[in-house]
Design a protein around this motif. Structure first.
Motif, PDB file in Angstrom:
ATOM      1  N   VAL A 196       0.867  -1.188   0.000  1.00 23.97           N
ATOM      2  CA  VAL A 196       0.000   0.000   0.000  1.00 23.97           C
ATOM      3  C   VAL A 196       0.899   1.231   0.000  1.00 23.97           C
ATOM      4  O   VAL A 196       1.649   1.463   0.953  1.00 23.97           O
ATOM      5  N   LYS A 197       0.814   1.994  -1.045  1.00 30.96           N
ATOM      6  CA  LYS A 197       1.654   3.176  -1.191  1.00 30.96           C
ATOM      7  C   LYS A 197       0.982   4.378  -0.531  1.00 30.96           C
ATOM      8  O   LYS A 197      -0.224   4.565  -0.643  1.00 30.96           O
ATOM      9  N   ASN A 198       1.776   5.171   0.169  1.00 33.13           N
ATOM     10  CA  ASN A 198       1.277   6.394   0.789  1.00 33.13           C
ATOM     11  C   ASN A 198       1.977   7.573   0.126  1.00 33.13           C
ATOM     12  O   ASN A 198       3.120   7.888   0.417  1.00 33.13           O
ATOM     13  N   ALA A 199       1.267   8.195  -0.802  1.00 36.21           N
ATOM     14  CA  ALA A 199       1.850   9.316  -1.539  1.00 36.21           C
ATOM     15  C   ALA A 199       1.054  10.577  -1.240  1.00 36.21           C
ATOM     16  O   ALA A 199      -0.120  10.682  -1.612  1.00 36.21           O
ATOM     17  N   ASP A 200       1.704  11.491  -0.554  1.00 38.32           N
ATOM     18  CA  ASP A 200       1.070  12.765  -0.200  1.00 38.32           C
ATOM     19  C   ASP A 200      -0.254  12.560   0.541  1.00 38.32           C
ATOM     20  O   ASP A 200      -1.252  13.251   0.284  1.00 38.32           O
ATOM     21  N   GLY A 201      -0.247  11.583   1.442  1.00 37.83           N
ATOM     22  CA  GLY A 201      -1.436  11.343   2.255  1.00 37.83           C
ATOM     23  C   GLY A 201      -2.517  10.539   1.563  1.00 37.83           C
ATOM     24  O   GLY A 201      -3.571  10.280   2.151  1.00 37.83           O
ATOM     25  N   GLU A 202      -2.283  10.115   0.311  1.00 37.32           N
ATOM     26  CA  GLU A 202      -3.261   9.308  -0.419  1.00 37.32           C
ATOM     27  C   GLU A 202      -2.769   7.859  -0.478  1.00 37.32           C
ATOM     28  O   GLU A 202      -1.629   7.594  -0.867  1.00 37.32           O
ATOM     29  N   LEU A 203      -3.663   6.929  -0.097  1.00 39.97           N
ATOM     30  CA  LEU A 203      -3.295   5.512  -0.105  1.00 39.97           C
ATOM     31  C   LEU A 203      -3.747   4.855  -1.409  1.00 39.97           C
ATOM     32  O   LEU A 203      -4.848   5.110  -1.896  1.00 39.97           O
ATOM     33  N   CYS A 204      -2.884   4.011  -1.964  1.00 42.86           N
ATOM     34  CA  CYS A 204      -3.256   3.247  -3.162  1.00 42.86           C
ATOM     35  C   CYS A 204      -2.515   1.917  -3.157  1.00 42.86           C
ATOM     36  O   CYS A 204      -1.445   1.782  -2.544  1.00 42.86           O
ATOM     37  N   VAL A 205      -3.072   0.937  -3.830  1.00 40.57           N
ATOM     38  CA  VAL A 205      -2.489  -0.401  -3.883  1.00 40.57           C
ATOM     39  C   VAL A 205      -1.435  -0.456  -4.976  1.00 40.57           C
ATOM     40  O   VAL A 205      -1.626   0.075  -6.079  1.00 40.57           O
ATOM     41  N   GLU A 206      -0.301  -1.099  -4.665  1.00 39.07           N
ATOM     42  CA  GLU A 206       0.760  -1.269  -5.653  1.00 39.07           C
ATOM     43  C   GLU A 206       0.475  -2.510  -6.505  1.00 39.07           C
ATOM     44  O   GLU A 206       0.351  -3.622  -5.973  1.00 39.07           O
ATOM     45  N   PRO A 207       0.365  -2.370  -7.835  1.00 44.18           N
ATOM     46  CA  PRO A 207      -0.016  -3.488  -8.713  1.00 44.18           C
ATOM     47  C   PRO A 207       0.904  -4.700  -8.615  1.00 44.18           C
ATOM     48  O   PRO A 207       0.441  -5.841  -8.631  1.00 44.18           O
ATOM     49  N   GLU A 208       2.221  -4.483  -8.523  1.00 44.33           N
ATOM     50  CA  GLU A 208       3.166  -5.598  -8.511  1.00 44.33           C
ATOM     51  C   GLU A 208       2.945  -6.494  -7.291  1.00 44.33           C
ATOM     52  O   GLU A 208       2.898  -7.729  -7.402  1.00 44.33           O
ATOM     53  N   ALA A 209       2.794  -5.864  -6.133  1.00 44.80           N
ATOM     54  CA  ALA A 209       2.549  -6.637  -4.908  1.00 44.80           C
ATOM     55  C   ALA A 209       1.191  -7.332  -4.976  1.00 44.80           C
ATOM     56  O   ALA A 209       1.035  -8.478  -4.524  1.00 44.80           O
ATOM     57  N   MET A 210       0.210  -6.643  -5.554  1.00 46.59           N
ATOM     58  CA  MET A 210      -1.120  -7.236  -5.660  1.00 46.59           C
ATOM     59  C   MET A 210      -1.093  -8.451  -6.594  1.00 46.59           C
ATOM     60  O   MET A 210      -1.744  -9.474  -6.325  1.00 46.59           O
ATOM     61  N   ASP A 211      -0.342  -8.368  -7.674  1.00 51.08           N
ATOM     62  CA  ASP A 211      -0.221  -9.508  -8.593  1.00 51.08           C
ATOM     63  C   ASP A 211       0.358 -10.712  -7.867  1.00 51.08           C
ATOM     64  O   ASP A 211      -0.073 -11.850  -8.094  1.00 51.08           O
ATOM     65  N   TYR A 212       1.340 -10.455  -7.002  1.00 48.97           N
ATOM     66  CA  TYR A 212       1.938 -11.562  -6.251  1.00 48.97           C
ATOM     67  C   TYR A 212       0.904 -12.199  -5.316  1.00 48.97           C
ATOM     68  O   TYR A 212       0.778 -13.420  -5.263  1.00 48.97           O
ATOM     69  N   LEU A 213       0.184 -11.355  -4.579  1.00 45.29           N
ATOM     70  CA  LEU A 213      -0.834 -11.867  -3.659  1.00 45.29           C
ATOM     71  C   LEU A 213      -1.902 -12.659  -4.394  1.00 45.29           C
ATOM     72  O   LEU A 213      -2.340 -13.719  -3.939  1.00 45.29           O
ATOM     73  N   MET A 214      -2.340 -12.156  -5.538  1.00 43.01           N
ATOM     74  CA  MET A 214      -3.421 -12.803  -6.283  1.00 43.01           C
ATOM     75  C   MET A 214      -3.000 -14.169  -6.821  1.00 43.01           C
ATOM     76  O   MET A 214      -3.845 -15.008  -7.139  1.00 43.01           O
ATOM     77  N   GLY A 215      -1.702 -14.385  -6.911  1.00 37.59           N
ATOM     78  CA  GLY A 215      -1.220 -15.692  -7.359  1.00 37.59           C
ATOM     79  C   GLY A 215      -0.922 -16.641  -6.219  1.00 37.59           C
ATOM     80  O   GLY A 215      -0.484 -17.777  -6.438  1.00 37.59           O
ATOM     81  N   LEU A 216      -1.179 -16.192  -4.979  1.00 36.96           N
ATOM     82  CA  LEU A 216      -0.862 -16.991  -3.794  1.00 36.96           C
ATOM     83  C   LEU A 216      -2.091 -17.777  -3.357  1.00 36.96           C
ATOM     84  O   LEU A 216      -3.042 -17.209  -2.827  1.00 36.96           O
ATOM     85  N   LYS A 217      -2.082 -19.087  -3.591  1.00 36.35           N
ATOM     86  CA  LYS A 217      -3.263 -19.918  -3.324  1.00 36.35           C
ATOM     87  C   LYS A 217      -3.232 -20.572  -1.945  1.00 36.35           C
ATOM     88  O   LYS A 217      -4.217 -21.180  -1.529  1.00 36.35           O
TER      89      LYS A 217
END
Length: 610
Positions: A8-29
């Motif tokens: 989870v990236k915190n840029a200037d007080g705004e939170l957003c999900v990082e795609p690369e990390a999410m891709d890894y999680l989504m492949g974790l069964k």
């Protein structure tokens, strides 16, 4: 995963999900155990996470007063003690970083850590005094930052009382601890030290309320608590190179506490679960992360129930797709053998259907109205109908080709006038009967063997009749006898084709009956499994609340103990209401399935009679 990555990236007080990390999680069964660490910045949180990852380095440590970790960083490693499980370590941005200047941002990071983890580690320095407790101010705001239900009758009280049921285990780690663990000259454990620090004071007024509020929140929201006190790992001069120091260079007492802490986390941290007690895979955790972060980004309050329902919808659709894929793969071998007889096709269908249903049930959860199971049943039914049609078509193609090949010589004889002579009809019948005999002797013709033969005989009927009438060797009476004989043979073949169709219909009806009973059985077992999970979850919460009430009574806080007793009774009532509603919903769903089953049976019986 070789090294941590930003989740989870915190840029200037705004939170957003990082795609690369999410891709890894989504492949974790695999199932996941999620451990988050939170605390004030520059208190050594990252070092603890590296220890849990059993690596000397990974999460950035830093040696200056600046916070190194921004947002939430994730490191997925094989669980040291749970086979086929992944330990997900979440290192969070330091709370109270003056460079951010936005406490709201800290509160969201803290809330996300709670929502995502099965064990929450709160890391602080020095001692657990009033200042340390007050710095954990974010627990006071949790009822404003997190919702359990999308709607509650009594919003504030209902929400707070339910947190304990869904919140992670709480571990307080105190770094650079220099005091003696004693109270009134009596040696105490770190756990007793924590509980003593969380004791409530008697009295009224704002000052007393300010003192008790964070302690009450910690006690109420985190009934499962543990404490570890760490001495300083090395001298102050060496702290800047802590990540590069050999273990042997660290204080022996520090290493001992570190090992005990890691062992506790590995052995006691449970798998990540959600409302209903359902355990999560890495992929499902990824869905939660996305839902929560997107909700916060929109300025809304994350809701456990809504997030779980959104995740359930995604997972249940994936369960349908997986179940159908299992069925399709299971039918590939028999499909390669087409045409096959109805029994062989049915046996493969039922076996593959069973495997598909099990795959669906293993992955699905909270399919309360059976919507997704019905979708799987329909998808399998459509695919089955297509396979049965393909098998029929393959049978028809094979049988027609076989008859065409067997009758080629007779067709050539027709063109050459072989049968247009006295006695030609007898010769024609011999050739005709020989074709039928060879056709019947051919194995593996499939489900349309008799039907195709019936059509073949009908197609040959006209030429047979013309040959019969042209045969001058036969008398009129003999021609009549032969004509009746041919007609009888055609009628017998028509009956054989009808019996073939009826046998297929009966077997498919039997398949439907077996499937319906199997779906009902699987559904009942799934409902019972989820009911047990929910009850176990409730029992754990109730046991902890009752222990909390007992502790309050023992410490003389009768009024608060009475309030806790009322809360416990309310929890029991709500649980009973939820169980009753769930039971009624399950009964209605099973009744609906039984009704559909009976309706289908009547339709099948009607088809059979026809």
């Amino acid at each position: 995963m070789d090294s941590p990555m930003c989740l989870v990236k915190n840029a200037d007080g705004e939170l957003c999900v990082e795609p690369e990390a999410m891709d890894y999680l989504m492949g974790l069964k695999q199932k996941v155990v999620v451990v988050s660490v939170v605390g004030l910045y520059r208190t050594g949180k990252s070092y603890l996470m590296n220890k849990l990852a059993q690596k000397r380095s990974g999460f950035a440590l830093g040696a200056t007063i600046q916070s190194k970790t921004k947002g939430i960083w994730m490191w997925c490693v094989p669980h040291p003690e749970k086979t086929d499980h992944t330990l997900v370590l979440l290192d969070t941005e330091g709370l109270g970083d003056v460079e951010k200047g936005d406490s709201k941002n800290d509160a969201w990071i803290f809330s996300l850590a709670i929502l995502l983890s099965s064990t929450l580690v709160y890391n602080s320095r020095g001692t657990i005094d009033n200042d340390a407790v007050e710095k954990l101010q974010y627990v006071n705001e949790l009822t404003e930052m997190i919702k359990v239900k999308s709607s509650t009758v009594d919003e504030e009280e209902g929400e707070g009382s339910q947190f304990a049921q869904f919140f992670p285990n709480f571990v307080w780690t105190v770094r650079d601890f220099t005091l003696q663990l004693e109270i009134d000259g009596r040696v105490i454990t770190p756990d007793q030290y924590l509980e003593n620090s969380l004791q409530l004071k008697k009295g009224y007024g704002k000052k007393m309320n300010d003192y008790n509020l964070p302690r009450e929140c910690i006690r109420n929201f985190f009934p499962s608590r543990k404490c570890f006190v760490f001495p300083s790992p090395t001298t102050p001069d060496n702290m800047h190179r802590l990540d590069s120091m050999d273990e042997a260079e660290l204080s022996g007492s520090f290493r001992e506490v570190s090992d005990t802490f890691c062992r506790f986390i590995f052995q006691e941290s449970r798998m990540k679960t959600v409302i209903g007690g359902h355990t999560l895979t890495g992929e499902m955790l990824g869905h939660l992360v996305t839902t929560y972060v997107e909700t916060i980004a929109k300025g809304n309050v994350p809701c456990l129930e809504n997030a779980v329902m959104a995740m359930a919808k995604i997972e249940n659709q994936a369960a349908v797709d997986e179940g159908l894929a299992v069925y399709q793969k299971g039918m590939e071998d028999v499909k390669a053998l087409f045409p096959v007889d109805i029994n062989q096709l049915s046996e493969n269908h039922l076996r593959s259907e069973t495997q598909a249903t099990k795959a669906f049930m293993k992955r699905s959860f909270k399919d309360d109205n059976g919507e997704f199971l019905k979708a799987l049943v329909e998808a399998i039914s459509n695919h089955t109908a297509d396979l049965f049609k393909q098998n029929k078509d393959a049978s028809e193609k094979k049988c027609k080709a076989l008859l065409e090949n067997l009758s080629a010589q007779m067709d050539q004889g027709m063109k050459e006038g072989t049968y247009a002579t006295p006695g030609g009809y007898e010769l024609y019948c011999n050739h005709h009967d020989n074709i039928v005999a060879q056709y019947r002797a051919e194995p593996n013709k499939g489900v349309r063997a008799e039907e195709v033969l019936e059509q073949f005989l009908k197609d040959k009927s006209a030429e047979s009749y013309s040959i019969l009438q042209a045969d001058k060797q036969l008398t009129k009476k003999e021609k009549q006898i032969q004509a009746e004989k041919k007609k009888t043979a055609e009628l017998e073949q028509e009956k054989a084709a009808f019996r073939e169709q009826q046998a297929e219909m009966k077997r498919r009806i039997e398949n439907n009956r077996i499937s319906q009973e199997k779906y009902l059985k699987e559904m009942k077992e799934k409902m019972e499994e989820e009911r047990k999970q929910q009850q176990q979850e409730f029992n754990r919460t109730l046991e902890r609340r009752m222990q909390e009430q007992k502790d309050l009574l023992e410490k003389g806080h009768k009024e608060k103990a009475d309030l806790m007793r009322q809360e416990i009774e309310e929890i029991k009532r709500n649980n009973q209401l939820e169980r009753d509603a769930s039971t009624q919903n399950q009964k209605a769903l099973l009744d609906e399935c039984n009704t559909l089953k009976c309706s289908k049976a009547k339709q099948d019986d009607s088809c059979t009679l026809l």
